[in-house]
Design an enzyme around this catalytic site. Sequence first.
Site, mmCIF file in Angstrom:
data_model
loop_
_atom_site.group_PDB
_atom_site.id
_atom_site.type_symbol
_atom_site.label_atom_id
_atom_site.label_comp_id
_atom_site.label_asym_id
_atom_site.label_seq_id
_atom_site.Cartn_x
_atom_site.Cartn_y
_atom_site.Cartn_z
ATOM 1 C CB THR A 180 -0.921 0.011 1.238
ATOM 2 O OG1 THR A 180 -1.687 -1.188 1.275
ATOM 3 C CG2 THR A 180 -1.851 1.206 1.213
ATOM 4 C CB THR A 181 3.690 2.288 2.206
ATOM 5 O OG1 THR A 181 2.892 2.048 3.372
ATOM 6 C CG2 THR A 181 4.544 3.519 2.440
ATOM 7 C CE1 TYR A 235 -16.238 0.114 -5.188
ATOM 8 C CE2 TYR A 235 -16.619 -1.754 -6.621
ATOM 9 C CZ TYR A 235 -16.939 -0.483 -6.212
ATOM 10 O OH TYR A 235 -17.970 0.195 -6.817
ATOM 11 C CE1 TYR A 240 -2.259 -4.558 5.530
ATOM 12 C CE2 TYR A 240 -1.730 -4.295 3.198
ATOM 13 C CZ TYR A 240 -1.964 -3.741 4.444
ATOM 14 O OH TYR A 240 -1.884 -2.378 4.607
ATOM 15 N NE ARG A 266 -4.360 2.163 3.258
ATOM 16 C CZ ARG A 266 -4.162 3.232 2.495
ATOM 17 N NH1 ARG A 266 -4.776 3.338 1.337
ATOM 18 N NH2 ARG A 266 -3.346 4.205 2.880
ATOM 19 C CE LYS A 272 0.849 -3.962 6.991
ATOM 20 N NZ LYS A 272 1.167 -3.152 5.785
ATOM 21 C CB ILE A 306 4.565 -4.511 7.704
ATOM 22 C CG1 ILE A 306 4.979 -5.996 7.651
ATOM 23 C CG2 ILE A 306 4.745 -3.860 6.338
ATOM 24 C CD1 ILE A 306 4.199 -6.839 6.664
#
Length: 296
Positions: free
Chosen positions: A44-45, A107, A133, A138, A161, A204
């Site tokens: 994501t980052t 989504y 994850y 999100r 994660k 993380i």
Amino acid sequence: MFKGSIVALITPMDEKGKICKQSLKKLILYHIKNKTNAIVSVGTTGESSTLSKKEHINLVMRTIDLSEGKIPIIAGTGSNSTSESISMTQKFENSGISACLSVTPYYNRPTQKGLYLHFKEISKNTNLPQILYNVPIRTGCNLHIDTIAKLSKYKNIIGIKEASGDLSKVQKIINSVKNKYFLVISGDDETALDFIKLGGHGVISVTANIAAKEMYEMCTLALKKDFIRAEIINSYLNPLHKNLFLEPNPIPIKWASKILGLINYSTIRLPLTNLSKKNKILLKKIINNFLCIKNN
């Protein structure tokens, strides 16, 4: 292998928005020097949502090459399409990648059965180690503890994660999973120390992009149960943890990395925009305070 401070690496871009290879090399060397335990490439980052598939694959492969085997590389490979997740994962077979980080499908908000079958299919179609994850804020879906426990039975699903923000889940996951080697890793810098105290194996980290040495030291001490010294380090990291999310990640961390000279430009792709003027002033003050403590 994946305990301690794992950096969620930013993707450096030049002034035109193309991947900056010079800055990427600088970042990787910085993390090797400061003993970061592993790198997550294109999570994501790392702006996975705005990179093309070709850019995504090329960036992971370049990160592997530049690391020269000196630090484990974890590739972000998740998607809201099961077939796409399998395809992306298979691109890294025999690449030298250490593991894949696979986010819950976003989504389309699948049921727990759908989540289980999604990760089961990915696991069946690769030999690469898989880290689940879970980041409900999100994705719009939350991986439940019983689903995590069922998935942990697959030998190449090696950990999770956990970024739900619910610290009560840490011990519940550990107690529910029968595999004693299953990794439970925080996805939130601000609560990472408490996460490790509860039995977690590391974080993380976004903060590690600019405070690699300190995050490594804090996590190492915490894993050794030296919580007093870990708390001291974490006390001056805390303002960074909080203020690196003044605006959606990775807007603040890219700007902070630029002013610290770790990357050449703070370019970010739309629909994300550059850090606002008022938040630049605030974040600069926080960083200067951190540097003063660090250098004294």
